[in-house]
Design a protein around this motif. Sequence first.
Motif, PDB file in Angstrom:
ATOM      1  N   PRO A  29       0.846  -1.192   0.000  1.00 51.73           N
ATOM      2  CA  PRO A  29       0.000   0.000   0.000  1.00 51.73           C
ATOM      3  C   PRO A  29       0.886   1.249   0.000  1.00 51.73           C
ATOM      4  O   PRO A  29       1.922   1.273   0.670  1.00 51.73           O
ATOM      5  CB  PRO A  29      -0.739  -0.095   1.338  1.00 51.73           C
ATOM      6  N   VAL A  30       0.501   2.226  -0.768  1.00 52.21           N
ATOM      7  CA  VAL A  30       1.277   3.468  -0.769  1.00 52.21           C
ATOM      8  C   VAL A  30       0.357   4.677  -0.646  1.00 52.21           C
ATOM      9  O   VAL A  30      -0.683   4.751  -1.296  1.00 52.21           O
ATOM     10  CB  VAL A  30       2.140   3.618  -2.043  1.00 52.21           C
ATOM     11  N   TYR A  31       0.748   5.575   0.195  1.00 51.86           N
ATOM     12  CA  TYR A  31      -0.017   6.804   0.396  1.00 51.86           C
ATOM     13  C   TYR A  31       0.978   7.961   0.436  1.00 51.86           C
ATOM     14  O   TYR A  31       1.772   8.050   1.367  1.00 51.86           O
ATOM     15  CB  TYR A  31      -0.807   6.689   1.704  1.00 51.86           C
ATOM     16  N   ASN A  32       0.959   8.754  -0.581  1.00 48.61           N
ATOM     17  CA  ASN A  32       1.897   9.883  -0.697  1.00 48.61           C
ATOM     18  C   ASN A  32       3.359   9.477  -0.485  1.00 48.61           C
ATOM     19  O   ASN A  32       4.048  10.008   0.362  1.00 48.61           O
ATOM     20  CB  ASN A  32       1.523  10.985   0.296  1.00 48.61           C
ATOM     21  N   GLU A  33       3.785   8.521  -1.271  1.00 50.60           N
ATOM     22  CA  GLU A  33       5.173   8.047  -1.149  1.00 50.60           C
ATOM     23  C   GLU A  33       5.953   8.342  -2.420  1.00 50.60           C
ATOM     24  O   GLU A  33       6.774   7.537  -2.868  1.00 50.60           O
ATOM     25  CB  GLU A  33       5.199   6.531  -0.869  1.00 50.60           C
ATOM     26  N   GLU A  34       5.754   9.493  -3.044  1.00 52.52           N
ATOM     27  CA  GLU A  34       6.355   9.750  -4.360  1.00 52.52           C
ATOM     28  C   GLU A  34       7.869   9.571  -4.398  1.00 52.52           C
ATOM     29  O   GLU A  34       8.419   9.080  -5.375  1.00 52.52           O
ATOM     30  CB  GLU A  34       5.979  11.151  -4.875  1.00 52.52           C
ATOM     31  N   LYS A  49     -10.244   6.948  -2.793  1.00 57.93           N
ATOM     32  CA  LYS A  49      -9.834   7.969  -1.824  1.00 57.93           C
ATOM     33  C   LYS A  49      -8.947   7.291  -0.781  1.00 57.93           C
ATOM     34  O   LYS A  49      -8.655   6.100  -0.916  1.00 57.93           O
ATOM     35  CB  LYS A  49     -11.058   8.597  -1.142  1.00 57.93           C
ATOM     36  N   ASN A  50      -8.547   7.999   0.240  1.00 59.36           N
ATOM     37  CA  ASN A  50      -7.736   7.390   1.294  1.00 59.36           C
ATOM     38  C   ASN A  50      -8.620   6.579   2.241  1.00 59.36           C
ATOM     39  O   ASN A  50      -9.474   7.127   2.935  1.00 59.36           O
ATOM     40  CB  ASN A  50      -6.994   8.497   2.060  1.00 59.36           C
ATOM     41  N   PHE A  51      -8.430   5.261   2.212  1.00 59.61           N
ATOM     42  CA  PHE A  51      -9.233   4.396   3.088  1.00 59.61           C
ATOM     43  C   PHE A  51      -8.453   3.907   4.302  1.00 59.61           C
ATOM     44  O   PHE A  51      -8.987   3.200   5.139  1.00 59.61           O
ATOM     45  CB  PHE A  51      -9.738   3.167   2.315  1.00 59.61           C
ATOM     46  N   ASP A  57       4.909  -3.077   3.872  1.00 55.36           N
ATOM     47  CA  ASP A  57       4.744  -1.628   3.880  1.00 55.36           C
ATOM     48  C   ASP A  57       5.522  -1.007   2.723  1.00 55.36           C
ATOM     49  O   ASP A  57       6.510  -1.567   2.275  1.00 55.36           O
ATOM     50  CB  ASP A  57       5.269  -1.031   5.194  1.00 55.36           C
ATOM     51  N   GLY A  58       5.071   0.155   2.298  1.00 56.61           N
ATOM     52  CA  GLY A  58       5.705   0.773   1.139  1.00 56.61           C
ATOM     53  C   GLY A  58       6.789   1.774   1.475  1.00 56.61           C
ATOM     54  O   GLY A  58       7.154   2.602   0.654  1.00 56.61           O
ATOM     55  N   ASP A  59       7.318   1.730   2.696  1.00 61.09           N
ATOM     56  CA  ASP A  59       8.332   2.732   3.034  1.00 61.09           C
ATOM     57  C   ASP A  59       9.695   2.101   3.251  1.00 61.09           C
ATOM     58  O   ASP A  59      10.595   2.711   3.785  1.00 61.09           O
ATOM     59  CB  ASP A  59       7.902   3.508   4.280  1.00 61.09           C
ATOM     60  N   GLU A  91       7.790  11.600   5.663  1.00 66.49           N
ATOM     61  CA  GLU A  91       7.210  11.508   7.006  1.00 66.49           C
ATOM     62  C   GLU A  91       6.389  10.224   7.108  1.00 66.49           C
ATOM     63  O   GLU A  91       5.849   9.760   6.107  1.00 66.49           O
ATOM     64  CB  GLU A  91       6.268  12.693   7.224  1.00 66.49           C
ATOM     65  N   PRO A  92       6.263   9.654   8.318  1.00 66.82           N
ATOM     66  CA  PRO A  92       5.350   8.517   8.461  1.00 66.82           C
ATOM     67  C   PRO A  92       3.944   8.929   8.041  1.00 66.82           C
ATOM     68  O   PRO A  92       3.501  10.029   8.362  1.00 66.82           O
ATOM     69  CB  PRO A  92       5.386   8.218   9.953  1.00 66.82           C
ATOM     70  N   LYS A  93       3.293   8.039   7.291  1.00 65.50           N
ATOM     71  CA  LYS A  93       1.949   8.372   6.830  1.00 65.50           C
ATOM     72  C   LYS A  93       0.898   7.927   7.842  1.00 65.50           C
ATOM     73  O   LYS A  93      -0.253   8.300   7.765  1.00 65.50           O
ATOM     74  CB  LYS A  93       1.691   7.709   5.468  1.00 65.50           C
ATOM     75  N   GLY A 130      -2.534  10.057  15.360  1.00 67.86           N
ATOM     76  CA  GLY A 130      -3.981   9.840  15.448  1.00 67.86           C
ATOM     77  C   GLY A 130      -4.382   8.512  14.824  1.00 67.86           C
ATOM     78  O   GLY A 130      -5.123   7.727  15.415  1.00 67.86           O
ATOM     79  N   LYS A 131      -3.863   8.247  13.615  1.00 68.93           N
ATOM     80  CA  LYS A 131      -4.212   6.998  12.924  1.00 68.93           C
ATOM     81  C   LYS A 131      -3.720   5.790  13.703  1.00 68.93           C
ATOM     82  O   LYS A 131      -4.357   4.745  13.728  1.00 68.93           O
ATOM     83  CB  LYS A 131      -3.598   6.970  11.519  1.00 68.93           C
ATOM     84  N   LEU A 132      -2.537   5.926  14.332  1.00 72.02           N
ATOM     85  CA  LEU A 132      -2.000   4.808  15.109  1.00 72.02           C
ATOM     86  C   LEU A 132      -2.863   4.528  16.335  1.00 72.02           C
ATOM     87  O   LEU A 132      -3.099   3.382  16.700  1.00 72.02           O
ATOM     88  CB  LEU A 132      -0.556   5.096  15.550  1.00 72.02           C
TER      89      LEU A 132
HETATM   90  N1  UDP Z   1      -0.344   3.980   4.184  1.00 69.80           N
HETATM   91  C1  UDP Z   1      -1.507   3.878   3.442  1.00 69.80           C
HETATM   92  N2  UDP Z   1      -2.611   4.597   3.826  1.00 69.80           N
HETATM   93  C2  UDP Z   1      -2.610   5.409   4.922  1.00 69.80           C
HETATM   94  C3  UDP Z   1      -1.425   5.488   5.701  1.00 69.80           C
HETATM   95  C4  UDP Z   1      -0.321   4.746   5.308  1.00 69.80           C
HETATM   96  O1  UDP Z   1      -1.552   3.152   2.444  1.00 69.80           O
HETATM   97  O2  UDP Z   1      -3.626   6.038   5.193  1.00 69.80           O
HETATM   98  C5  UDP Z   1       0.851   3.205   3.768  1.00 69.80           C
HETATM   99  C6  UDP Z   1       2.132   3.997   3.706  1.00 69.80           C
HETATM  100  O3  UDP Z   1       2.302   4.598   2.445  1.00 69.80           O
HETATM  101  C7  UDP Z   1       3.169   2.938   3.976  1.00 69.80           C
HETATM  102  C8  UDP Z   1       2.460   1.975   4.914  1.00 69.80           C
HETATM  103  O4  UDP Z   1       1.075   2.217   4.748  1.00 69.80           O
HETATM  104  O5  UDP Z   1       3.511   2.258   2.808  1.00 69.80           O
HETATM  105  C9  UDP Z   1       2.874   2.153   6.359  1.00 69.80           C
HETATM  106  O6  UDP Z   1       2.764   3.510   6.712  1.00 69.80           O
HETATM  107  P1  UDP Z   1       3.767   4.209   7.719  1.00 69.80           P
HETATM  108  O7  UDP Z   1       5.164   3.911   7.349  1.00 69.80           O
HETATM  109  O8  UDP Z   1       3.383   5.632   7.820  1.00 69.80           O
HETATM  110  O9  UDP Z   1       3.377   3.453   9.057  1.00 69.80           O
HETATM  111  P2  UDP Z   1       4.296   3.033  10.296  1.00 69.80           P
HETATM  112  O10 UDP Z   1       5.590   2.529   9.757  1.00 69.80           O
HETATM  113  O11 UDP Z   1       4.425   4.260  11.099  1.00 69.80           O
HETATM  114  O12 UDP Z   1       3.471   1.976  10.940  1.00 69.80           O
END
Ligand code: UDP
Length: 307
Positions: A7-12, A67-69, A91-93, A200-202, A206-208
């Motif tokens: 999954p990727v969210y704003n990871e350009e 949209k962002n789910f 994860d996509g980071d 930045e972490p996506k 709040g989401k966590l």
């Molecule tokens: N991500 C996503 N949707 C979101 C938030 C994050 O698809 O609403 C993706 C993000 O691009 C990444 C992965 O989920 O590839 C994990 O996100 P992040 O690294 O921010 O999470 P953490 O490492 O802090 O758990």
Amino acid sequence: MFSLIIPVYNEEDMIDELAARSIKAVESFTSNYEILFINDGSTDSTLSKLIEVRKYHSRIKIVDLSKNFGHQAAFTAGLEMALGNFVAMMDGDLQDPPELLAEMHRMISQEGFDIVSGKRKGRKGKRLRLATNLFHIFFKHIAGIDEMENSGNFSMMNRASVNALVQMKESIRYLPGMRSFIGFKQGYIEYMRDDRMSGEPKMTLGKLIVLGADAIFSFSKFPIKVCLFLGTIGTIVFFIAGMYALVDKLFGWSVLGWSSTVLSIYFLGSIQLIFLGVVGEYVYRIYKESQNRPIYLVKKFYDAETE
Ligand code: UDP
Ligand code: MG
């Protein structure tokens, strides 16, 4: 066929390296694969970067969500669309090293495991480490789901377990918990979690927090037990206090103080508010589940046939 879900969210900034490393890692053990990038409503150039990469690598597919789910929903989209008889989530980071996929694949295809999850030995990033560790220990003990401590989304499953997982249609999802819940033969592979490569972490704080609450409320009765326990103690204490006040009054020993009255009102009031909040969490969850809305919606699927 092997499927890798990312999954990727704003990871350009990440896409090029992410795709290159993932392709290399996957090709080290199979040439029959698909990499499913789930674009979770990115607002930057993530999608166009992915489309660009796809020009050179036809095994890359893009699921563009409307949209962002949230990333649990994005993973779910991938799990439902993956064609492989082995499916991995990552994860996509680049915090989860794709190079470990080969070992996971070996464990599943040769050692007879159905599911292999990455277990974080530690992480290089300091961000929320204490909170995350505490959460995992807490979750393990209250949800009664073993071996979950410190494992996140990074994992690989065979077809039978993926089929089991996608049968769970609840809209509030915590996939690491669900993955433990379904059973099967689970294996673990320890690794050091890298720092996120860039950006930045996506998952914002709040989401966590929401994810943690989802995990606790949908996998345990712990909050209810706490309520009942405190409620019972409170009742006993106030019953005794009430008797005392009554006796006090009957014998006319003293004038009852204002402070004790006010204190008990405050105390009871705040306990009730907390309990109402907990009950509210459950009501909200029942409501969410009964709405039965789709977990994600696909705007466009770029697979082999799509131009
Ligand atoms: N991500 C996503 N949707 C979101 C938030 C994050 O698809 O609403 C993706 C993000 O691009 C990444 C992965 O989920 O590839 C994990 O996100 P992040 O690294 O921010 O999470 P953490 O490492 O802090 O758990
Ligand atoms: Mg991350």
